[in-house]
Design a protein around this motif. Structure first.
Motif, short mmCIF file in Angstrom:
data_model
loop_
_atom_site.label_atom_id
_atom_site.label_comp_id
_atom_site.label_asym_id
_atom_site.label_seq_id
_atom_site.Cartn_x
_atom_site.Cartn_y
_atom_site.Cartn_z
N ILE A 5 0.84 -1.20 0.00
CA ILE A 5 0.00 0.00 0.00
C ILE A 5 0.87 1.24 0.00
CG2 ILE A 5 -1.77 1.28 1.28
CD1 ILE A 5 -2.34 -1.55 2.63
N PHE A 54 0.20 5.31 0.45
CA PHE A 54 -0.72 6.39 0.77
C PHE A 54 0.00 7.71 0.64
CE2 PHE A 54 -2.47 9.08 4.38
CZ PHE A 54 -3.56 9.55 3.66
N LYS A 83 0.22 11.09 1.70
CA LYS A 83 -0.29 11.82 2.85
C LYS A 83 -0.29 13.32 2.54
CE LYS A 83 0.34 12.10 7.87
NZ LYS A 83 0.23 13.57 7.99
N SER A 137 -5.23 13.34 7.10
CA SER A 137 -4.34 12.27 6.65
C SER A 137 -3.58 11.61 7.80
CB SER A 137 -3.36 12.80 5.61
OG SER A 137 -2.55 13.83 6.15
N VAL A 147 -5.60 8.68 8.84
CA VAL A 147 -5.46 7.57 7.89
C VAL A 147 -4.12 6.87 8.08
CG1 VAL A 147 -5.42 6.92 5.45
CG2 VAL A 147 -6.94 8.75 6.23
N LEU A 188 -2.95 2.75 8.84
CA LEU A 188 -1.93 1.97 8.14
C LEU A 188 -0.87 1.46 9.11
CD1 LEU A 188 -1.40 4.21 4.97
CD2 LEU A 188 -2.81 2.15 5.17
N GLY A 242 3.75 5.75 3.70
CA GLY A 242 2.70 6.71 3.98
C GLY A 242 3.14 8.03 4.60
N TYR A 272 -2.32 2.29 -4.63
CA TYR A 272 -2.07 3.71 -4.38
C TYR A 272 -3.38 4.41 -4.06
CZ TYR A 272 2.61 3.30 -6.51
OH TYR A 272 3.92 2.96 -6.80
N PHE A 273 -3.38 5.21 -2.98
CA PHE A 273 -4.55 6.03 -2.70
C PHE A 273 -4.13 7.30 -1.97
CE2 PHE A 273 -4.15 3.96 1.37
CZ PHE A 273 -4.82 4.76 2.31
N SER A 274 -5.03 8.28 -1.93
CA SER A 274 -4.75 9.54 -1.25
C SER A 274 -6.06 10.15 -0.77
CB SER A 274 -4.00 10.51 -2.18
OG SER A 274 -3.55 11.64 -1.46
N LEU A 288 -12.60 2.48 1.32
CA LEU A 288 -11.22 2.01 1.50
C LEU A 288 -11.21 0.59 2.04
CD1 LEU A 288 -8.20 2.76 1.42
CD2 LEU A 288 -8.43 3.51 3.80
#
Length: 504
Positions: free
Chosen positions: A68, A70, A72, A78, A81, A85, A130, A150-152, A250
């Motif tokens: 993963i 992320f 940030k 963030s 989040v 993680l 992250g 990948y995410f944000s 998510l």
């Protein structure tokens, strides 16, 4: 003789009987109370994190993602989040791509050599990345496996500007020169100089964090290109204003249990609080980033500094036009994703998420889960770092928890900086000799300079400020940013080329 004592000396018999009855009732009540309290705490402590509720609704036969990345972004909830993680990875002994300090070279474009333990492509398998960085895709891909998710997360640029102004008032020259956010909004160019370090906090901060040219003038072509570059890399973009809905999306995307996305708001600024775990209504963002600082006078000061009119809000939208385009576009795709997911199912799972958060808050947190000022937290190891005009709130653990429950609860409230240290110590254990050094020599020095945090102590590599460089190498002018554009040097910071119509 006994009758004489009772009637004449000690009192009537009924008084003794009543006294004995009251004593018996009091003793029984005390005994029952102790048993009940002990039972309730221990039962909750033993079962709360292993109950069926911890898993949430079934996700079918999918397997949890463990690779993963992320991104940030700043002032978007963030930190909350990232805590998720950190918890997920720590519980499963996953490896983190950790910075040498506390951020991955920010605000310079990310370089793989900023990751502690990185020694070239595929040297070590990292599972989770992250910490704060300025995104640079080719360098990230050197560190993370090909199947990485990948995410944000993004936030309304006007609200983000309000939070940034309060948090970075003494860091960004553009904000420091302006008396209030309203003054800045009325004429941003009067205060803003793109050549000055840390002014990136004052314009299109989201775009900057995504690794692109935040100073470019808005054009539809430019905005669409930025949007497409993000879509090509990031499989999910969360929206801070709809935090709980974001967590459900998510959870399903990562195939994670419900408890993995249950959180208490971290890095929250002090304001009038409502709800459990610093959460009011349905999302974290209101508390995690709302304007206001501690103390009656502090709250009044911050409100004055960040209070703006609707006309000034519109001016901030225009000033952050590229960010505004990204926000409106990904806010729309976010709700398209919810419609595909199912609105009714989303409402049901959000309700379960909130119930679970409240349940865990009552077990884990003292005083019903209300965040408290850092100086009121007895355990110094979980006091949040303080910055700028704001007072960052934290939590205290409920006393009397069993060891397993306390460990799980502590993970949920551990601040970002301390959590990085915990993960670092596990991945890179210090020699016994270093651990035995006097406490004074092992103290951590956290330096806030332009939002960048670095750690210096006798047991780590000596970190010196490097102009335009990273640990182990120097970024040279002419190297390329993540979208292929050459880096140029401006005011001791490497930035992307300023060609008209080009992003960096």
């Amino acid at each position: 003789m006994l009758r004489w004592l009772v009637r004449g000396r000690v009192g009537p018999v009924w008084m003794w009987k009543a006294l004995l009855l009251f004593v018996a009732i009091g003793f029984a009540g005390q005994l029952l109370g102790v048993i009940f309290n002990k039972s309730s705490v221990q039962t909750a402590g033993r079962s709360i994190f292993t109950s069926p509720d911890a898993q949430g609704p079934s996700l079918g036969s999918c397997q949890p993602h463990t690779h993963i990345m992320f991104l940030k972004t700043h002032k978007t909830a963030s930190s909350t989040v990232l805590n998720m993680l950190s918890r997920f990875g720590e519980e499963r002994d996953l490896r983190f791509a950790l910075p040498l300090g506390y951020q991955l070279g920010y605000p310079l474009p990310f370089n793989a050599h900023r990751v502690k333990g990185y020694r070239g492509p595929r040297a070590v398998e990292f599972h989770i990345m992250g910490n704060h960085m300025r995104f640079n895709r080719p360098e990230v891909e050197k560190v993370m496996p090909a199947d990485t998710f990948y995410f944000s997360i993004i936030r309304n640029p006007v609200a983000l500007a309000e939070s940034s102004f309060a948090y970075y008032k003494e860091v960004a020259p553009a904000f420091r020169k302006a008396k209030t956010l309203g003054d800045f909004a009325d004429d941003p160019r009067k205060y803003y100089d793109p050549r000055l370090r840390n002014n990136h906090y004052a314009r299109n901060l989201l775009l900057f964090d995504f690794g692109m040219d935040h100073n470019a003038n808005f054009t539809a072509t430019l905005a669409q290109r930025a949007e497409e570059m993000i879509r090509q890399t990031f499989r999910l973009i969360l929206v801070s204003e709809y935090f709980d809905q974001s967590m459900i999306l998510l959870r399903h995307a990562l195939c994670w249990p419900l408890d993995a996305v249950v959180s208490f708001s971290l890095n929250a600024r002090q304001q009038k609080l409502g709800g459990i775990g610093g959460l009011s209504g349905g999302w974290v963002g209101r508390v995690a980033t709302a304007a206001g600082v501690g103390g009656k006078g502090g709250r009044s000061q911050a409100k004055t500094l960040t209070n703006i009119t609707e006309e000034q809000r519109e001016k901030l939208r225009q000033w952050n036009a590229l960010d505004w385009h990204l926000y409106t576009f990904f806010n729309r795709t976010f709700w398209e994703e919810i419609n595909r997911f199912g609105v009714a199912q989303m409402e049901e799972e959000v309700a379960l998420l909130r119930m679970r958060r409240e349940e865990l808050a009552h077990v884990c947190l003292r005083d019903g889960g209300k965040p408290v000022e850092a100086h009121r937290i007895r355990d110094r190891n979980i006091r949040p770092y303080q910055s700028g005009l704001v007072k960052i709130l934290g939590y205290e653990l409920q006393p009397g928890l069993d060891n397993a429950t306390r460990t799980a609860c502590l993970r949920m409230i551990r601040p970002e900086i301390q959590y990085k240290d915990v993960l670092d110590a596990k991945q890179f254990p210090r020699p016994v000799a270093a651990q035995a050094q006097p406490e004074a020599q092992n103290k951590v020095l956290v330096v806030a300079a332009g939002g960048s945090l670095s750690r210096r102590d006798s047991s780590r590599m000596r970190e010196r400020p490097m102009v335009g460089g990273v640990a182990g190498r120097t970024l040279e002018e002419g190297e390329r940013d993540w979208d292929g554009h050459r880096l140029t040097r401006r005011n001791q910071t490497l930035i992307g080329g300023q060609d008209k119509g080009r992003l960096s």
